[in-house]
Design an enzyme around this catalytic site. Structure first.
Site, mmCIF file in Angstrom:
data_model
loop_
_atom_site.group_PDB
_atom_site.id
_atom_site.type_symbol
_atom_site.label_atom_id
_atom_site.label_comp_id
_atom_site.label_asym_id
_atom_site.label_seq_id
_atom_site.Cartn_x
_atom_site.Cartn_y
_atom_site.Cartn_z
ATOM 1 N N TRP A 82 0.866 -1.181 0.000
ATOM 2 C CA TRP A 82 0.000 0.000 0.000
ATOM 3 C C TRP A 82 0.901 1.230 0.000
ATOM 4 C CZ3 TRP A 82 -0.420 4.075 3.616
ATOM 5 C CH2 TRP A 82 -1.337 5.054 3.225
ATOM 6 N N GLU A 98 -3.010 -2.852 -2.543
ATOM 7 C CA GLU A 98 -4.190 -2.339 -1.844
ATOM 8 C C GLU A 98 -4.558 -0.953 -2.369
ATOM 9 O OE1 GLU A 98 -3.502 -1.857 2.354
ATOM 10 O OE2 GLU A 98 -5.584 -1.312 2.780
ATOM 11 N N LYS A 125 -7.159 2.501 -2.812
ATOM 12 C CA LYS A 125 -7.797 3.423 -1.883
ATOM 13 C C LYS A 125 -8.468 4.540 -2.677
ATOM 14 C CE LYS A 125 -6.460 6.065 2.153
ATOM 15 N NZ LYS A 125 -5.808 5.944 3.432
ATOM 16 N N ASP A 141 -9.798 -3.390 1.230
ATOM 17 C CA ASP A 141 -9.936 -2.803 2.569
ATOM 18 C C ASP A 141 -11.288 -2.102 2.590
ATOM 19 O OD1 ASP A 141 -9.934 -0.620 4.512
ATOM 20 O OD2 ASP A 141 -7.794 -0.977 4.821
ATOM 21 N N HIS A 197 -11.886 1.681 2.068
ATOM 22 C CA HIS A 197 -11.257 2.324 0.918
ATOM 23 C C HIS A 197 -12.158 2.522 -0.291
ATOM 24 C CE1 HIS A 197 -6.859 1.461 2.286
ATOM 25 N NE2 HIS A 197 -7.597 2.077 3.197
ATOM 26 N N HIS A 245 -8.564 -6.400 4.221
ATOM 27 C CA HIS A 245 -8.305 -5.622 5.431
ATOM 28 C C HIS A 245 -9.676 -5.298 5.989
ATOM 29 C CE1 HIS A 245 -3.975 -3.829 5.087
ATOM 30 N NE2 HIS A 245 -3.994 -5.123 5.328
ATOM 31 N N ASP A 247 -12.079 6.836 5.930
ATOM 32 C CA ASP A 247 -11.254 5.662 6.237
ATOM 33 C C ASP A 247 -10.646 5.814 7.629
ATOM 34 O OD1 ASP A 247 -9.733 3.350 5.850
ATOM 35 O OD2 ASP A 247 -8.069 4.471 4.980
ATOM 36 N N ASP A 300 -10.519 3.846 10.282
ATOM 37 C CA ASP A 300 -9.908 2.691 10.941
ATOM 38 C C ASP A 300 -10.324 2.529 12.400
ATOM 39 O OD1 ASP A 300 -8.187 1.381 8.840
ATOM 40 O OD2 ASP A 300 -7.428 3.422 8.704
ATOM 41 N N ASP A 337 -7.348 -4.314 10.018
ATOM 42 C CA ASP A 337 -6.623 -3.050 9.864
ATOM 43 C C ASP A 337 -7.385 -1.926 10.555
ATOM 44 O OD1 ASP A 337 -4.987 -1.003 9.112
ATOM 45 O OD2 ASP A 337 -5.547 -1.006 6.990
#
Ligand code: RNT
Ligand code: ZN
Length: 416
Positions: A182, A221, A223, A255, A258, A282, A290, A292, A322
């Site tokens: 990433w 990955e 995004k 993810d 994303h 993820h 995003d 997390d 993640d």
């Protein structure tokens, strides 16, 4: 009859076998990200921390500041989590002997051998990530797509070094290691050239993946945007999806923080299953962006796990987590998020998927809706508790006492 036995009967009436479900979930590894333990700081930079559109917010006391502390915290958390575990490492978690230091383009397996010893002692697998952020060689927010040849060279060399480390870890553990690329590359404001950076990234990736490594599963990955990188992301979904589709052995990692807010990863999994034999994930919780946040036991998580289970894709989908919340006890964050991933997987394994598919194919949409809704109030908690008991981890909220004691005895004594 115990509650578990009664609940088991209820599930059996629907043709679901909780014994088989518990055995399956126990065998499916979840890759737990080491970076929840220290807010993505790592050990290799004086000024660690996030950048390039990722942010850990909060300053809960007691974070791990070195290898020994991070190991201890990770172990504490994993003792409260059922099931099979892998530890997901980032290259910035290189372990240096005192006085030793090499930059990221020069790291080797040596700096990760201590992690392998830790994994071996505790029966964990390992996954790996090059760390293309929080470093002075990130220039103008760019790494592999930089127009500056020396910047690009540095990060290509770092990614190649990371793949070699992943290979060596795989050989040492007799396993396959997921290596995930990433990069934060993008622009805050409207770019004048959207193609150039992507062509540079494409040729950088070709160089990075040139050597076939038998113990490594490669992935990229994508995004959509990040804070400070709002207008343009070099490695967006279309770019990496196409890259993976046209390069055998390179996979597209999804993810769920994303994508645009109404897109769901649960629907992307069965789309990719038509074309790919592996889908790395993820699993995170995006709140408005995003962000997390810690993974909770909520609808989209259950839906992701249902797609894995009902499409018989447990061997194809690699589940990694993640999230990084610095505003709460970091060990509790690991425990809550990972228990929830396990919980959702068990929940998915306890749905009458075959019956529901037949109803869909026969156009019995009313009955399908009725059954899906009835399943939501089946006695899932009894099966979860039994699973935890068999895994010898706390079945209820008593795990929190252990975390509190650890906070009092260990975390609160750390000087940060
Ligand atoms: C960033 C990506 C990436 C990182 C970790 C630390 O938006 O999700 O996976 O979170 O590599
Ligand atoms: Zn991610």
């Amino acid at each position: 009859m115990t509650r578990f036995e009664e609940s088991k009967k209820k599930y059996a009436e629907l043709g679901v076998d909780p014994e088989a479900a518990m055995a399956t979930v126990a065998n499916k590894a979840i890759s737990i990200h080491c970076w929840q333990g220290d807010d993505v700081t790592g050990f290799d930079q004086k000024q660690g921390g996030t950048g390039g559109g990722i942010q850990a917010t909060g300053n809960y006391p007691g974070k791990a500041t070195n290898f020994e502390q991070l190991k201890a915290d990770f172990l504490m958390a994993t003792q409260l989590i059922p099931g099979k575990k892998r530890i997901n490492l980032h290259a910035c978690y290189a372990v240096f002997e005192s006085g030793e230091w090499v930059d990221r383009d020069k790291i080797t397996y040596k700096q990760f051998a201590p992690w392998v010893a830790f994994a071996r002692e505790n029966g964990f697998g390992i996954d790996f990530n090059p760390t293309c952020f929080s470093h002075p060689m990130v220039k103008d927010g760019l790494t592999l797509s930089s127009p500056d040849e020396s910047v690009r060279r540095f990060w290509i060399d770092h990614c190649i070094a990371s793949r070699k480390i992943a290979q060596a870890i795989g050989e040492a553990l007799g396993d396959t290691v997921l290596n995930n690329v990433w990069i934060p590359d993008g622009y805050k404001d409207i770019p004048a050239d959207r193609l150039g950076p992507r062509m540079r990234l494409k040729s950088a990736l070709d160089e990075i993946f040139a050597e076939k490594l038998p113990n490594v599963t490669d992935c990229v990955e994508s995004k959509v945007f990040g804070i400070g990188v709002e207008s343009y992301t070099v490695g967006n979904n279309e770019f990496y999806m196409s890259y993976a589709a046209s390069h055998a052995g390179v996979y597209n990692l999804l993810d769920n923080g994303h994508y645009h807010p109404t897109e769901v990863v649960s629907d992307k999994i069965p789309a990719l299953l038509c074309f790919f034999d592996k889908i790395p994930l993820h699993v995170t919780r995006p709140v408005r962006w995003d962000s997390d946040h810690v993974v909770l036991f909520e609808d989209e998580l259950k839906e992701i796990m249902k797609e894995i289970v009902r499409n018989d894709a447990l061997d194809k989908v690699l589940i990694g987590l993640d999230f990084f919340d610095a505003s709460i006890n970091r060990i509790a964050a690991w425990v809550i998020g990972t228990r929830n991933a396990q919980k959702a997987l068990l929940y998915a394994l306890l749905q009458p998927h075959k019956t529901l598919k037949v109803l869909q194919d026969n156009g019995c949409f009313t009955e399908k809706m009725m059954l899906m809704e009835e399943c939501k109030t089946l006695p899932f908690g009894d099966i979860w508790e039994e699973y935890c008991r068999r895994q010898e981890v706390p079945a209820d909220k008593s795990w929190y006492d252990t975390v509190q004691t650890y906070e009092k005895d260990v975390l609160s004594k750390r000087s940060v």
